[in-house]
Design a protein around this motif. Structure first.
Motif, mmCIF file in Angstrom:
data_model
loop_
_atom_site.group_PDB
_atom_site.id
_atom_site.type_symbol
_atom_site.label_atom_id
_atom_site.label_comp_id
_atom_site.label_asym_id
_atom_site.label_seq_id
_atom_site.Cartn_x
_atom_site.Cartn_y
_atom_site.Cartn_z
ATOM 1 N N ASP A 105 -8.715 7.424 9.471
ATOM 2 C CA ASP A 105 -7.401 7.018 9.444
ATOM 3 C C ASP A 105 -7.381 5.632 10.242
ATOM 4 O O ASP A 105 -6.532 4.537 9.989
ATOM 5 C CB ASP A 105 -6.403 7.913 9.894
ATOM 6 N N TRP A 141 -6.438 1.656 8.910
ATOM 7 C CA TRP A 141 -5.379 1.048 9.487
ATOM 8 C C TRP A 141 -5.977 -0.171 9.911
ATOM 9 O O TRP A 141 -5.304 -1.564 9.816
ATOM 10 C CB TRP A 141 -4.864 2.020 10.628
ATOM 11 N N THR A 172 0.300 1.573 8.615
ATOM 12 C CA THR A 172 0.525 2.520 9.759
ATOM 13 C C THR A 172 -0.780 3.498 9.644
ATOM 14 O O THR A 172 -1.243 3.887 8.609
ATOM 15 C CB THR A 172 1.668 2.864 10.038
ATOM 16 N N ARG A 173 -1.141 3.874 10.943
ATOM 17 C CA ARG A 173 -2.145 5.203 11.013
ATOM 18 C C ARG A 173 -1.537 6.555 10.005
ATOM 19 O O ARG A 173 -2.135 7.206 9.627
ATOM 20 C CB ARG A 173 -2.526 5.333 12.204
ATOM 21 N N SER A 174 -0.281 6.265 10.237
ATOM 22 C CA SER A 174 0.401 7.685 9.518
ATOM 23 C C SER A 174 0.471 7.482 8.051
ATOM 24 O O SER A 174 0.193 8.619 7.401
ATOM 25 C CB SER A 174 1.795 7.863 10.063
ATOM 26 N N ALA A 207 -3.131 8.307 7.254
ATOM 27 C CA ALA A 207 -3.350 9.629 7.307
ATOM 28 C C ALA A 207 -2.616 10.397 5.946
ATOM 29 O O ALA A 207 -3.231 11.546 5.650
ATOM 30 C CB ALA A 207 -2.759 10.378 8.546
ATOM 31 N N GLN A 208 -1.772 10.034 5.536
ATOM 32 C CA GLN A 208 -0.804 10.852 4.426
ATOM 33 C C GLN A 208 -1.772 10.443 3.296
ATOM 34 O O GLN A 208 -1.695 11.388 2.419
ATOM 35 C CB GLN A 208 0.635 9.910 4.315
ATOM 36 N N GLN A 254 -8.578 13.197 7.980
ATOM 37 C CA GLN A 254 -8.375 11.930 8.506
ATOM 38 C C GLN A 254 -9.226 11.625 9.888
ATOM 39 O O GLN A 254 -9.464 10.525 10.512
ATOM 40 C CB GLN A 254 -6.657 11.846 9.028
#
Length: 130
Positions: free
Chosen positions: A9, A13, A20-22, A25-26, A42
Protein backbone atom coordinates in the motif's frame (compact mmCIF):
# COMPACT_ATOMS: atom_id res chain seq x y z
CA UNK A 1 9.93 -5.48 6.70
CA UNK A 2 12.92 -7.12 4.97
CA UNK A 3 15.73 -4.86 3.80
CA UNK A 4 15.11 -3.50 0.27
CA UNK A 5 11.35 -3.83 0.43
CA UNK A 6 8.34 -1.72 1.32
CA UNK A 7 4.65 -2.40 2.06
CA UNK A 8 2.44 -2.75 -1.02
CA UNK A 9 0.00 0.00 0.00
CA UNK A 10 2.89 2.36 0.73
CA UNK A 11 4.53 1.61 -2.64
CA UNK A 12 1.28 2.22 -4.56
CA UNK A 13 0.88 5.53 -2.75
CA UNK A 14 4.53 6.57 -3.31
CA UNK A 15 4.33 5.60 -7.01
CA UNK A 16 1.19 7.78 -7.31
CA UNK A 17 -1.21 5.05 -8.35
CA UNK A 18 -3.51 6.26 -5.55
CA UNK A 19 -3.85 9.60 -3.77
CA UNK A 20 -3.79 8.13 -0.26
CA UNK A 21 -2.55 4.97 1.41
CA UNK A 22 -6.07 4.24 2.58
CA UNK A 23 -7.36 4.31 -1.03
CA UNK A 24 -4.51 1.97 -1.99
CA UNK A 25 -5.38 -0.37 0.89
CA UNK A 26 -9.05 -0.30 -0.10
CA UNK A 27 -8.18 -1.29 -3.69
CA UNK A 28 -5.95 -4.09 -2.43
CA UNK A 29 -8.72 -5.44 -0.17
CA UNK A 30 -11.14 -5.29 -3.12
CA UNK A 31 -8.81 -7.54 -5.14
CA UNK A 32 -7.86 -4.88 -7.68
CA UNK A 33 -4.11 -5.33 -7.11
CA UNK A 34 -2.04 -8.46 -7.74
CA UNK A 35 1.65 -9.07 -7.04
CA UNK A 36 3.36 -11.67 -9.23
CA UNK A 37 -0.03 -12.95 -10.49
CA UNK A 38 -1.44 -13.56 -6.98
CA UNK A 39 -3.81 -11.54 -4.79
CA UNK A 40 -1.92 -9.76 -2.06
CA UNK A 41 -2.62 -8.12 1.26
CA UNK A 42 -1.72 -4.50 1.95
CA UNK A 43 1.28 -5.42 4.13
CA UNK A 44 2.86 -7.60 1.40
CA UNK A 45 6.54 -6.74 0.93
CA UNK A 46 7.25 -5.38 -2.54
CA UNK A 47 10.77 -5.81 -3.91
CA UNK A 48 12.57 -4.70 -7.06
CA UNK A 49 11.58 -6.97 -9.95
CA UNK A 50 8.06 -7.76 -8.70
CA UNK A 51 5.28 -7.55 -11.29
CA UNK A 52 2.16 -5.65 -10.27
CA UNK A 53 -1.25 -5.71 -11.91
CA UNK A 54 -3.36 -2.71 -10.85
CA UNK A 55 -6.95 -2.14 -11.99
CA UNK A 56 -8.05 1.51 -11.93
CA UNK A 57 -11.52 2.01 -13.32
CA UNK A 58 -11.74 0.35 -16.74
CA UNK A 59 -7.94 0.30 -17.14
CA UNK A 60 -5.49 -2.46 -16.21
CA UNK A 61 -1.91 -1.35 -15.49
CA UNK A 62 0.84 -3.97 -15.80
CA UNK A 63 4.04 -2.71 -14.20
CA UNK A 64 7.41 -4.01 -13.01
CA UNK A 65 8.96 -2.50 -9.88
CA UNK A 66 12.29 -0.81 -10.73
CA UNK A 67 13.03 1.00 -7.44
CA UNK A 68 11.66 1.10 -3.91
CA UNK A 69 10.45 4.16 -2.05
CA UNK A 70 8.20 4.52 0.95
CA UNK A 71 8.15 8.30 0.56
CA UNK A 72 5.83 10.13 -1.82
CA UNK A 73 7.81 12.52 -3.98
CA UNK A 74 7.19 14.46 -7.18
CA UNK A 75 5.61 12.74 -10.18
CA UNK A 76 8.96 12.66 -12.00
CA UNK A 77 10.45 10.57 -9.16
CA UNK A 78 7.35 8.37 -8.95
CA UNK A 79 7.59 7.51 -12.66
CA UNK A 80 11.08 6.10 -12.04
CA UNK A 81 9.82 3.62 -9.46
CA UNK A 82 8.18 1.37 -12.04
CA UNK A 83 8.20 0.45 -15.71
CA UNK A 84 4.95 -0.17 -17.53
CA UNK A 85 4.66 -3.26 -19.75
CA UNK A 86 4.53 -2.23 -23.42
CA UNK A 87 1.73 -4.70 -24.28
CA UNK A 88 -0.31 -3.49 -21.30
CA UNK A 89 0.25 0.12 -22.25
CA UNK A 90 -0.89 -0.53 -25.84
CA UNK A 91 -4.03 -2.32 -24.61
CA UNK A 92 -4.79 0.53 -22.20
CA UNK A 93 -4.40 3.12 -24.98
CA UNK A 94 -6.70 1.11 -27.29
CA UNK A 95 -9.34 0.96 -24.57
CA UNK A 96 -9.00 4.71 -23.97
CA UNK A 97 -9.52 5.34 -27.70
CA UNK A 98 -12.61 3.09 -27.73
CA UNK A 99 -14.05 4.92 -24.72
CA UNK A 100 -13.46 8.29 -26.43
CA UNK A 101 -15.23 7.15 -29.62
CA UNK A 102 -18.18 5.45 -27.90
CA UNK A 103 -21.11 7.73 -27.16
CA UNK A 104 -21.62 8.48 -23.47
CA UNK A 105 -24.50 6.63 -21.84
CA UNK A 106 -27.60 8.78 -21.86
CA UNK A 107 -30.99 8.52 -20.22
CA UNK A 108 -33.59 7.89 -22.90
CA UNK A 109 -36.68 8.10 -20.75
CA UNK A 110 -39.21 10.87 -21.01
CA UNK A 111 -38.30 12.49 -17.70
CA UNK A 112 -40.85 13.47 -15.10
CA UNK A 113 -44.43 12.31 -15.54
CA UNK A 114 -46.90 14.95 -16.67
CA UNK A 115 -49.84 15.99 -14.55
CA UNK A 116 -52.04 13.69 -16.60
CA UNK A 117 -49.63 10.77 -16.06
CA UNK A 118 -49.51 11.43 -12.32
CA UNK A 119 -53.30 11.42 -12.08
CA UNK A 120 -53.42 8.11 -13.96
CA UNK A 121 -50.84 6.63 -11.57
CA UNK A 122 -52.77 7.88 -8.54
CA UNK A 123 -55.96 6.37 -9.92
CA UNK A 124 -54.21 3.02 -10.43
CA UNK A 125 -52.85 3.06 -6.89
CA UNK A 126 -56.27 3.92 -5.53
CA UNK A 127 -55.27 7.19 -3.87
CA UNK A 128 -58.38 8.83 -2.53
CA UNK A 129 -56.94 12.36 -2.58
CA UNK A 130 -56.87 12.42 -6.36
Amino acid sequence: MPEGSVRLDSFLWAARFFKTRSLAAQAIRAGKVEVNDARAKQAKAVRVGDRLRVRKGPYMLLVTVRAISGRRGPASEAAGLYEEDSAGKAARERLAQQLRVAPPPAYEGKGRPTKRDRRALEQLRGDEDA
